[in-house]
Design an enzyme around this catalytic site. Sequence first.
Site, short mmCIF file in Angstrom:
data_model
loop_
_atom_site.label_atom_id
_atom_site.label_comp_id
_atom_site.label_asym_id
_atom_site.label_seq_id
_atom_site.Cartn_x
_atom_site.Cartn_y
_atom_site.Cartn_z
N GLY A 9 14.85 -0.65 2.54
CA GLY A 9 15.83 -1.36 1.73
C GLY A 9 17.24 -0.82 1.96
N ALA B 260 0.83 -1.21 0.00
CA ALA B 260 0.00 0.00 0.00
C ALA B 260 0.86 1.26 0.00
CB ALA B 260 -0.93 0.00 1.21
N ASP C 261 10.27 -3.41 -10.77
CA ASP C 261 11.26 -4.22 -10.08
C ASP C 261 12.48 -3.34 -9.91
OD1 ASP C 261 11.93 -6.78 -8.92
OD2 ASP C 261 13.40 -7.01 -10.52
#
Length: 196
Positions: free
Chosen positions: A152, A11, A68
Amino acid sequence: MTQVVLASHNAHKLGELRSIMAPGLGGVELIGYDGPEPVEDGLTFAENALIKARAAAAHTGLPALADDSGISVDILGGSPGIFSARWGGPARDDRANLDLLLWQLSDVADPHRAAQFVCAAALVLPDGREHAEVGIWPGRVLRAIDGDGGFGYDPIFAPDDAPGSAGALTPEQKNALSHRSRAFRAIAPVVVEMLG
């Protein structure tokens, strides 16, 4: 208004991409996806983004966008690359990924720590038409974590066009500069054209 499904269960990513793409989308509404996730067995970011977009288009019957992304480190021959999310093991643990990459580069001098975040954005229409764009955000890998924002590899990536790490940027600053914003801003006019 034409609906386009974003092939992600995240989301946060949906909200981020809505804000990044809003100026260029006109009468297109990005909606969330609740279908199955395909096996990402492509050899490039673009191939994996297309795999996800194809699966979402087939499942929903709607045009689908997917992405990606990851980090590519020059001295590691472009790795972690498409394996960025699983670099530290199959658990997809951000901290394990960071720790492993920092350890792998621990004896690499600063001039040789060049890296880039890469994002491929893909559009697949139910009639089979496809398009992909790639965004690259150049920078370098830091020696330690800097900043507690982002996710990340953000806290160890220092972009060439910003002070500090990507993890120290506000969401608005990151949306203006990132690899993801570059890829999706590039594909936004293609979305409008192909759905027009």
